[in-house]
Design an enzyme around this catalytic site. Structure first.
Site, PDB file in Angstrom:
ATOM      1  N   GLU A  69      -7.812  11.887  -4.237  1.00 21.25           N
ATOM      2  CA  GLU A  69      -6.477  11.621  -3.673  1.00 21.25           C
ATOM      3  C   GLU A  69      -5.347  12.312  -4.441  1.00 21.25           C
ATOM      4  O   GLU A  69      -4.351  12.706  -3.848  1.00 21.25           O
ATOM      5  CB  GLU A  69      -6.204  10.123  -3.517  1.00 21.25           C
ATOM      6  CG  GLU A  69      -6.169   9.303  -4.767  1.00 21.25           C
ATOM      7  CD  GLU A  69      -5.833   7.831  -4.466  1.00 21.25           C
ATOM      8  OE1 GLU A  69      -4.754   7.564  -3.928  1.00 21.25           O
ATOM      9  OE2 GLU A  69      -6.667   6.960  -4.784  1.00 21.25           O
ATOM     10  N   SER A 120       0.048   1.010  -3.224  1.00 21.61           N
ATOM     11  CA  SER A 120      -0.185  -0.407  -3.537  1.00 21.61           C
ATOM     12  C   SER A 120       0.146  -0.623  -5.007  1.00 21.61           C
ATOM     13  O   SER A 120       0.869  -1.528  -5.386  1.00 21.61           O
ATOM     14  CB  SER A 120      -1.652  -0.758  -3.302  1.00 21.61           C
ATOM     15  OG  SER A 120      -2.003  -0.484  -1.984  1.00 21.61           O
ATOM     16  N   SER A 123       0.851   5.315  -9.657  1.00 21.57           N
ATOM     17  CA  SER A 123       0.253   6.301 -10.559  1.00 21.57           C
ATOM     18  C   SER A 123       1.283   7.347 -10.901  1.00 21.57           C
ATOM     19  O   SER A 123       2.034   7.788 -10.027  1.00 21.57           O
ATOM     20  CB  SER A 123      -0.928   6.992  -9.874  1.00 21.57           C
ATOM     21  OG  SER A 123      -2.080   6.231 -10.040  1.00 21.57           O
ATOM     22  N   ARG A 135      -3.041  12.559 -15.160  1.00 20.74           N
ATOM     23  CA  ARG A 135      -2.460  11.242 -14.868  1.00 20.74           C
ATOM     24  C   ARG A 135      -1.983  10.682 -16.196  1.00 20.74           C
ATOM     25  O   ARG A 135      -2.792  10.466 -17.093  1.00 20.74           O
ATOM     26  CB  ARG A 135      -3.511  10.324 -14.226  1.00 20.74           C
ATOM     27  CG  ARG A 135      -2.965   8.980 -13.773  1.00 20.74           C
ATOM     28  CD  ARG A 135      -4.066   8.098 -13.167  1.00 20.74           C
ATOM     29  NE  ARG A 135      -3.543   6.838 -12.669  1.00 20.74           N
ATOM     30  CZ  ARG A 135      -3.253   5.786 -13.441  1.00 20.74           C
ATOM     31  NH1 ARG A 135      -3.436   5.847 -14.748  1.00 20.74           N
ATOM     32  NH2 ARG A 135      -2.775   4.673 -12.899  1.00 20.74           N
TER      33      ARG A 135
HETATM   34  N1  ADP Z   1       3.883  -0.870   7.674  1.00 22.85           N
HETATM   35  C1  ADP Z   1       3.504  -1.107   6.400  1.00 22.85           C
HETATM   36  N2  ADP Z   1       2.511  -2.001   6.161  1.00 22.85           N
HETATM   37  C2  ADP Z   1       2.122  -2.257   4.892  1.00 22.85           C
HETATM   38  N3  ADP Z   1       2.691  -1.683   3.805  1.00 22.85           N
HETATM   39  C3  ADP Z   1       3.668  -0.786   3.993  1.00 22.85           C
HETATM   40  C4  ADP Z   1       4.120  -0.441   5.291  1.00 22.85           C
HETATM   41  N4  ADP Z   1       5.076   0.512   5.178  1.00 22.85           N
HETATM   42  C5  ADP Z   1       5.252   0.727   3.863  1.00 22.85           C
HETATM   43  N5  ADP Z   1       4.422  -0.055   3.135  1.00 22.85           N
HETATM   44  C6  ADP Z   1       4.401  -0.079   1.657  1.00 22.85           C
HETATM   45  O1  ADP Z   1       3.530   0.935   1.264  1.00 22.85           O
HETATM   46  C7  ADP Z   1       2.622   0.437   0.282  1.00 22.85           C
HETATM   47  C8  ADP Z   1       1.344   1.208   0.379  1.00 22.85           C
HETATM   48  O2  ADP Z   1       1.655   2.563   0.139  1.00 22.85           O
HETATM   49  P1  ADP Z   1       0.623   3.750   0.356  1.00 22.85           P
HETATM   50  O3  ADP Z   1       1.271   5.004  -0.108  1.00 22.85           O
HETATM   51  O4  ADP Z   1       0.121   3.719   1.758  1.00 22.85           O
HETATM   52  O5  ADP Z   1      -0.459   3.328  -0.697  1.00 22.85           O
HETATM   53  P2  ADP Z   1      -2.000   3.064  -0.646  1.00 22.85           P
HETATM   54  O6  ADP Z   1      -2.516   4.396  -1.075  1.00 22.85           O
HETATM   55  O7  ADP Z   1      -2.248   2.017  -1.664  1.00 22.85           O
HETATM   56  O8  ADP Z   1      -2.329   2.666   0.754  1.00 22.85           O
HETATM   57  C9  ADP Z   1       2.510  -1.042   0.575  1.00 22.85           C
HETATM   58  O9  ADP Z   1       2.131  -1.751  -0.567  1.00 22.85           O
HETATM   59  C10 ADP Z   1       3.912  -1.375   1.030  1.00 22.85           C
HETATM   60  O10 ADP Z   1       4.750  -1.660  -0.075  1.00 22.85           O
HETATM   61  C1  PAZ Z   2      -5.857   2.640  -8.373  1.00 21.90           C
HETATM   62  C2  PAZ Z   2      -4.760   3.495  -7.780  1.00 21.90           C
HETATM   63  C3  PAZ Z   2      -4.902   4.915  -8.282  1.00 21.90           C
HETATM   64  C4  PAZ Z   2      -4.960   3.497  -6.251  1.00 21.90           C
HETATM   65  O1  PAZ Z   2      -3.871   4.193  -5.636  1.00 21.90           O
HETATM   66  P1  PAZ Z   2      -2.996   3.478  -4.449  1.00 21.90           P
HETATM   67  O2  PAZ Z   2      -3.958   3.135  -3.357  1.00 21.90           O
HETATM   68  O3  PAZ Z   2      -2.364   2.242  -5.024  1.00 21.90           O
HETATM   69  O4  PAZ Z   2      -1.981   4.498  -4.043  1.00 21.90           O
HETATM   70  C5  PAZ Z   2      -3.359   2.908  -8.114  1.00 21.90           C
HETATM   71  O5  PAZ Z   2      -3.197   1.689  -7.505  1.00 21.90           O
HETATM   72  C6  PAZ Z   2      -3.053   2.776  -9.599  1.00 21.90           C
HETATM   73  O6  PAZ Z   2      -2.961   3.735 -10.321  1.00 21.90           O
HETATM   74  N1  PAZ Z   2      -2.809   1.530 -10.047  1.00 21.90           N
HETATM   75  C7  PAZ Z   2      -2.254   1.250 -11.355  1.00 21.90           C
HETATM   76  C8  PAZ Z   2      -3.300   1.004 -12.389  1.00 21.90           C
HETATM   77  C9  PAZ Z   2      -2.637   0.951 -13.776  1.00 21.90           C
HETATM   78  O7  PAZ Z   2      -2.343   2.033 -14.315  1.00 21.90           O
HETATM   79  O8  PAZ Z   2      -2.360  -0.137 -14.256  1.00 21.90           O
END
Ligand code: ADP
Ligand code: PAZ
Length: 312
Positions: A69, A120, A123, A135
């Site tokens: 990713e 979520s 990073s 990173r």
């Molecule tokens: N429609 C949506 N539903 C859920 N989360 C959303 C939405 N739009 C924005 N977000 C935000 O985006 C975050 C997830 O970001 P994203 O870049 O997709 O990360 P991940 O790689 O973890 O899926 C959620 O935690 C929330 O804060």
């Molecule tokens: C595990 C992840 C790389 C996953 O990426 P995400 O789906 O959150 O965009 C990210 O959530 C992360 O780096 N979390 C923080 C871990 C830490 O450094 O404490």
């Protein structure tokens, strides 16, 4: 995105998003529409590329070609920027509602730069060249934390709802400010009275707890998470001696409040030496690079994104 050239063909890139929680519905649909007859291998990135690998094979007989990713994110960012000279921008006058506006930033000489990916979790990457990055930091207090806490505190159920609540709230009714402690600024260390001294610090009083609204709580949650990310990003940038900090990730979707806060905080706390940058297509850049391979999927915890090249 219009007029994008991929594999020598020009067309429009369309991005479709759906929550990863809906993956089984997506697979049902893919099965019904006979997607496996169109394509047998799908390029995928994000944690879900691993998590859903078996489901894809079993349900629709598709193989997931996995891409890291962060490799994808960085290549994707550079790809979008190369295709759109207006892609990167900063917020000028971020604290002045009237004057605040976006300004295009010339990112043609990008290196080195920091990427803060707010998904979520968060990073933080330091990028020195197209294939040279590391990173450097992260935090588990990210977009998922904001949404999770907001759902708990306000009983809202979507990100859009949480942001709408936050837009109508006042974090100063929830947070303890420098002025609540000092009666004004803490001049000696340049801490103005309006700065937050303790996030949620007023909530130790029952009277204050009884008088805050859902909107105030949502705003305070947003400000807390955003300021913490800004603070870690700033320290990371200073450690690496890098001045350009690009914030990406779906947390910034429909979320101008956080972008402006980050813009202000980076500028204020660094004495103007750091620049907070944003992308016009801020949603999950990891998607973009994979489009080079045709049909692609980003399989992250909150979002799955499907990119197809139409009109080519
Ligand atoms: N429609 C949506 N539903 C859920 N989360 C959303 C939405 N739009 C924005 N977000 C935000 O985006 C975050 C997830 O970001 P994203 O870049 O997709 O990360 P991940 O790689 O973890 O899926 C959620 O935690 C929330 O804060
Ligand atoms: C595990 C992840 C790389 C996953 O990426 P995400 O789906 O959150 O965009 C990210 O959530 C992360 O780096 N979390 C923080 C871990 C830490 O450094 O404490």
């Amino acid at each position: 995105m219009e007029d994008v050239i991929v594999c020598g063909k020009k067309g429009i890139l369309h991005f479709i998003r759906f929550p990863t929680a809906e993956m089984s519905n997506f697979l049902d649909l893919a099965k019904k529409k006979g997607m496996a007859k169109l394509v047998t291998t799908v390029c995928a990135t994000g944690g879900g590329a691993f998590k859903f690998e078996d489901a894809f094979r079993q349900e629709v007989n598709m193989r997931l070609e996995k891409y890291d990713e962060f490799d994808s994110l960085i290549r994707g960012m550079l790809f979008v920027e190369a295709n759109n000279p207006q892609e990167v921008y900063y917020w000028a006058d971020p604290t002045d509602e009237e004057k605040c506006h976006k300004v295009t930033y010339d990112f043609s000489q990008p290196y080195p730069f920091i990427v803060v990916n707010i998904g979520s979790g968060v990073s933080i990457l330091a990028v020195y060249g197209p294939n040279n990055y590391k990173r450097i930091s992260g935090t588990s207090l990210g977009g998922g934390t904001f949404l999770g806490l907001c759902c708990l505190l306000t009983r809202c159920s979507t990100f859009e709802e949480a942001i709408e609540l936050a837009a109508g709230g006042d974090n100063k009714k929830v947070d303890k400010l420098i002025r609540d402690i000092y009666g004004g600024s803490y001049e000696r260390f340049g801490l103005t009275g309006e700065l937050v001294a303790a996030s949620f610090g007023q909530m130790i009083s029952k009277e204050k707890r009884d008088s805050v609204s859902k909107e105030d709580l949502a705003r305070a949650t947003l400000v807390t998470i955003t300021n913490n990310i800004g603070s870690i990003a700033r320290m990371s940038a200073l450690n690496e001696k890098i001045s350009k900090v690009v914030f990406v990730g779906n947390f910034l979707r429909v979320n101008e409040i956080s972008m402006k806060l980050l813009a202000y905080a980076m500028d204020y706390w660094s004495g103007g030496t750091l620049k907070a940058l944003f992308l016009e297509h801020e949603v999950d850049s990891s998607l973009y690079v994979l489009v080079l391979f045709g049909l692609t999927l980003t399989l992250d915890p909150f979002y799955a994104a499907l990119a197809v090249i139409l009109k080519i």
